[in-house]
Design a protein around this motif. Structure first.
Motif, PDB file in Angstrom:
ATOM      1  N   MET A  79       0.833  -1.211   0.000  1.00 25.89           N
ATOM      2  CA  MET A  79       0.000   0.000   0.000  1.00 25.89           C
ATOM      3  C   MET A  79       0.871   1.266   0.000  1.00 25.89           C
ATOM      4  N   ILE A  80       1.748   1.367   1.014  1.00 18.53           N
ATOM      5  CA  ILE A  80       2.716   2.469   1.080  1.00 18.53           C
ATOM      6  C   ILE A  80       4.090   1.853   1.268  1.00 18.53           C
ATOM      7  N   LYS A  81       5.031   2.267   0.458  1.00 19.06           N
ATOM      8  CA  LYS A  81       6.389   1.748   0.583  1.00 19.06           C
ATOM      9  C   LYS A  81       7.385   2.896   0.446  1.00 19.06           C
ATOM     10  N   LEU A  82       8.247   3.034   1.435  1.00 17.46           N
ATOM     11  CA  LEU A  82       9.331   4.007   1.379  1.00 17.46           C
ATOM     12  C   LEU A  82      10.642   3.243   1.297  1.00 17.46           C
ATOM     13  N   GLN A  83      11.454   3.577   0.302  1.00 14.78           N
ATOM     14  CA  GLN A  83      12.717   2.891   0.105  1.00 14.78           C
ATOM     15  C   GLN A  83      13.869   3.884   0.144  1.00 14.78           C
ATOM     16  N   HIS A  84      14.697   3.745   1.167  1.00 12.37           N
ATOM     17  CA  HIS A  84      15.930   4.539   1.308  1.00 12.37           C
ATOM     18  C   HIS A  84      15.660   6.043   1.173  1.00 12.37           C
ATOM     19  N   VAL A  85      14.627   6.497   1.852  1.00  9.83           N
ATOM     20  CA  VAL A  85      14.234   7.904   1.765  1.00  9.83           C
ATOM     21  C   VAL A  85      15.093   8.765   2.690  1.00  9.83           C
ATOM     22  N   SER A  86      15.656   9.816   2.131  1.00 10.60           N
ATOM     23  CA  SER A  86      16.410  10.802   2.903  1.00 10.60           C
ATOM     24  C   SER A  86      15.877  12.190   2.575  1.00 10.60           C
ATOM     25  N   LYS A  87      15.967  13.079   3.550  1.00 14.63           N
ATOM     26  CA  LYS A  87      15.535  14.463   3.339  1.00 14.63           C
ATOM     27  C   LYS A  87      16.484  15.391   4.053  1.00 14.63           C
ATOM     28  N   THR A  88      17.067  16.317   3.285  1.00 11.63           N
ATOM     29  CA  THR A  88      18.018  17.278   3.826  1.00 11.63           C
ATOM     30  C   THR A  88      17.484  18.692   3.637  1.00 11.63           C
ATOM     31  N   PHE A  89      17.497  19.459   4.714  1.00 13.28           N
ATOM     32  CA  PHE A  89      17.126  20.867   4.660  1.00 13.28           C
ATOM     33  C   PHE A  89      18.388  21.711   4.772  1.00 13.28           C
ATOM     34  N   ARG A  90      18.369  22.857   4.126  1.00  9.91           N
ATOM     35  CA  ARG A  90      19.488  23.800   4.268  1.00  9.91           C
ATOM     36  C   ARG A  90      18.974  25.065   4.947  1.00  9.91           C
ATOM     37  N   VAL A  91      19.591  25.407   6.056  1.00 10.32           N
ATOM     38  CA  VAL A  91      19.260  26.621   6.789  1.00 10.32           C
ATOM     39  C   VAL A  91      20.520  27.480   6.814  1.00 10.32           C
ATOM     40  N   GLY A  92      20.543  28.474   5.921  1.00 10.43           N
ATOM     41  CA  GLY A  92      21.760  29.258   5.762  1.00 10.43           C
ATOM     42  C   GLY A  92      22.861  28.362   5.217  1.00 10.43           C
ATOM     43  N   LYS A  93      23.967  28.308   5.928  1.00 10.96           N
ATOM     44  CA  LYS A  93      25.080  27.449   5.511  1.00 10.96           C
ATOM     45  C   LYS A  93      25.019  26.071   6.155  1.00 10.96           C
ATOM     46  N   ASN A  94      24.024  25.880   7.004  1.00  7.37           N
ATOM     47  CA  ASN A  94      23.920  24.603   7.724  1.00  7.37           C
ATOM     48  C   ASN A  94      23.054  23.599   6.965  1.00  7.37           C
ATOM     49  N   LYS A  95      23.437  22.351   7.066  1.00  4.64           N
ATOM     50  CA  LYS A  95      22.680  21.267   6.453  1.00  4.64           C
ATOM     51  C   LYS A  95      22.079  20.407   7.553  1.00  4.64           C
ATOM     52  N   ILE A  96      20.761  20.223   7.492  1.00  4.02           N
ATOM     53  CA  ILE A  96      20.058  19.424   8.501  1.00  4.02           C
ATOM     54  C   ILE A  96      19.504  18.167   7.834  1.00  4.02           C
ATOM     55  N   GLU A  97      19.944  17.023   8.311  1.00  3.47           N
ATOM     56  CA  GLU A  97      19.470  15.745   7.777  1.00  3.47           C
ATOM     57  C   GLU A  97      18.259  15.292   8.594  1.00  3.47           C
ATOM     58  N   ALA A  98      17.080  15.601   8.081  1.00  2.00           N
ATOM     59  CA  ALA A  98      15.845  15.271   8.801  1.00  2.00           C
ATOM     60  C   ALA A  98      15.511  13.790   8.702  1.00  2.00           C
ATOM     61  N   LEU A  99      15.811  13.182   7.550  1.00  4.26           N
ATOM     62  CA  LEU A  99      15.604  11.747   7.336  1.00  4.26           C
ATOM     63  C   LEU A  99      16.865  11.146   6.749  1.00  4.26           C
ATOM     64  N   LYS A 100      17.208   9.960   7.221  1.00  2.01           N
ATOM     65  CA  LYS A 100      18.428   9.302   6.759  1.00  2.01           C
ATOM     66  C   LYS A 100      18.128   7.848   6.391  1.00  2.01           C
ATOM     67  N   ASP A 101      18.011   7.608   5.099  1.00  4.14           N
ATOM     68  CA  ASP A 101      17.892   6.239   4.582  1.00  4.14           C
ATOM     69  C   ASP A 101      16.770   5.451   5.254  1.00  4.14           C
ATOM     70  N   VAL A 102      15.563   6.016   5.234  1.00  9.53           N
ATOM     71  CA  VAL A 102      14.410   5.378   5.876  1.00  9.53           C
ATOM     72  C   VAL A 102      13.703   4.440   4.900  1.00  9.53           C
ATOM     73  N   SER A 103      13.496   3.206   5.325  1.00  2.37           N
ATOM     74  CA  SER A 103      12.735   2.241   4.541  1.00  2.37           C
ATOM     75  C   SER A 103      11.684   1.594   5.431  1.00  2.37           C
ATOM     76  N   LEU A 104      10.460   1.573   4.961  1.00  2.43           N
ATOM     77  CA  LEU A 104       9.388   0.861   5.666  1.00  2.43           C
ATOM     78  C   LEU A 104       8.244   0.607   4.701  1.00  2.43           C
ATOM     79  N   GLU A 105       7.365  -0.317   5.088  1.00  2.00           N
ATOM     80  CA  GLU A 105       6.253  -0.688   4.236  1.00  2.00           C
ATOM     81  C   GLU A 105       4.987  -0.807   5.072  1.00  2.00           C
ATOM     82  N   VAL A 106       3.916  -0.214   4.583  1.00  2.00           N
ATOM     83  CA  VAL A 106       2.615  -0.238   5.259  1.00  2.00           C
ATOM     84  C   VAL A 106       1.651  -1.075   4.430  1.00  2.00           C
ATOM     85  N   ASN A 107       1.066  -2.087   5.050  1.00  4.05           N
ATOM     86  CA  ASN A 107       0.157  -2.977   4.341  1.00  4.05           C
ATOM     87  C   ASN A 107      -1.245  -2.377   4.255  1.00  4.05           C
TER      88      ASN A 107
END
Length: 337
Positions: free
Chosen positions: A1-29
């Motif tokens: 139904m829902i599948k996330l494979q190796h999902v990452s999300k990076t935000f940039r705040v000024g010169k800083n990098k924020i890794e909000a998600l790091k290689d997330v994998s899961l599956e919802v039936n």
């Protein structure tokens, strides 16, 4: 139904990098209630918003009903979002519109025929128990009633998936229980898959089939609620789920008990909780078991009993008794000094 494979999300705040998600994998039936739990800042809200692309992942893939969401056109994404309802902690209601119009207005904007709008609005207000409040305004409603309006609004689009972003965290315990019962009803009677995020353990316990635990943008553990709740492996999971707080006893008493016998933590699942195992220990193995502390936790489909037991007697007999407990499908953990 829902599948996330190796999902990452990076935000940039000024010169800083924020890794909000790091290689997330899961599956919802399809048809289940899947929960994600973690402390503030774990990445839960970013994760749930990646499912309908309110946040676009930096890398990885997101599938909903086998559709690669990241490859959808603008029109395709709009169509997909109609299948995904979402409710929030803050309700997001129109303060100048009454309950009926809060549910009906989004349908009008989608171009749903007038008769269909009326039918759907009345149907879902009845399901959430607010038919008699349809002319009230948000300022006249309690927090629980506002959340029911938000749920009715989401359901009026007749989605296949309902996303819940900390939907109960602003509510008192009794109201939370009522909203959880409503989500169970929606899942069971309408067949809607529910994906929720929370920092409240009782939400996971009460209604979820499976759970993922997040820390610092990563999923550190996932599995069935029963499995994760009774046998947590990671330190973060144990902070949420561990039964240690139920077994806090003075160190002096703990020392005395360990000097005179063994201390064991017992976890009973389902049918194993009905057997008089402590009486059997005393009768069959000639040991003296004493309950020091304990409690019962109610999960979605079964109860889990927890006991801290002192077993006194001949050392060999005590060891044999503990082995018997292992053989009875009871989770046994020996307490060390």
């Amino acid at each position: 139904m829902i599948k996330l494979q190796h999902v990452s999300k990076t935000f940039r705040v000024g010169k800083n990098k924020i890794e909000a998600l790091k290689d997330v994998s899961l599956e919802v039936n399809k048809g289940e209630i899947f929960g994600v739990i973690g402390f503030s800042g774990a990445g839960k809200s970013t994760l749930i918003r990646c499912i309908n692309l309110l946040e676009r992942p930096t890398s990885g893939q997101v599938f909903v009903e086998d559709q690669d969401v990241l490859k959808l056109s603008k029109k395709g994404l709009q169509q997909l979002r109609r299948k995904i309802g979402m409710i929030f902690q803050g309700y997001n209601l129109l303060e100048t519109a009454n309950v009926y119009d809060n549910v009906a207005t989004p349908l009008k904007l989608e171009g749903v025929p007038k008769d269909e709008i009326k039918a759907r609005t009345e149907k879902y207000l009845e399901i959430v128990g607010l038919t008699d409040r349809k002319n009230a305004f948000p300022s006249q409603l309690s927090g629980g009633q506002k959340q029911r309006v938000a749920i009715a609004r989401a359901l009026a689009h007749e989605p296949e998936v309902l996303l819940s972003d900390e939907a109960t965290s602003a509510l008192d315990p009794n109201t939370t229980d009522a909203i959880l019962e409503l989500l169970l009803k929606v899942n069971k009677e309408l067949g809607i898959t529910v994906f929720l995020i929370t920092h409240e353990l009782n939400v996971i316990q009460r209604i979820c089939d499976r759970v993922a635990v997040m820390e610092n943008g990563q999923v550190v553990e996932q599995g069935s609620v029963v499995e994760v709740f009774t046998q947590p492996k990671e330190a973060m999971t144990k902070q949420f789920i561990s039964n240690e707080s139920k077994f806090l006893i003075p160190e002096r008493l703990k020392h005395e008990l360990l000097e005179s016998g063994k201390l064991v933590k017992l976890t009973f699942l389902g049918e194993s909780s009905k057997d008089p195992v402590l009486a059997t220990l005393a009768k069959q193995f000639d040991v003296l078991p004493s309950i020091i502390a304990g409690g019962i936790d109610q999960l979605k489909d079964q109860s889990v009993g927890n006991l801290l037991v002192h077993i006194k007697g001949d050392r060999t007999k005590v060891e044999t008794a503990i082995q018997f407990l292992h053989d009875q499908d009871i989770l046994v953990e020996e307490v060390q000094s």
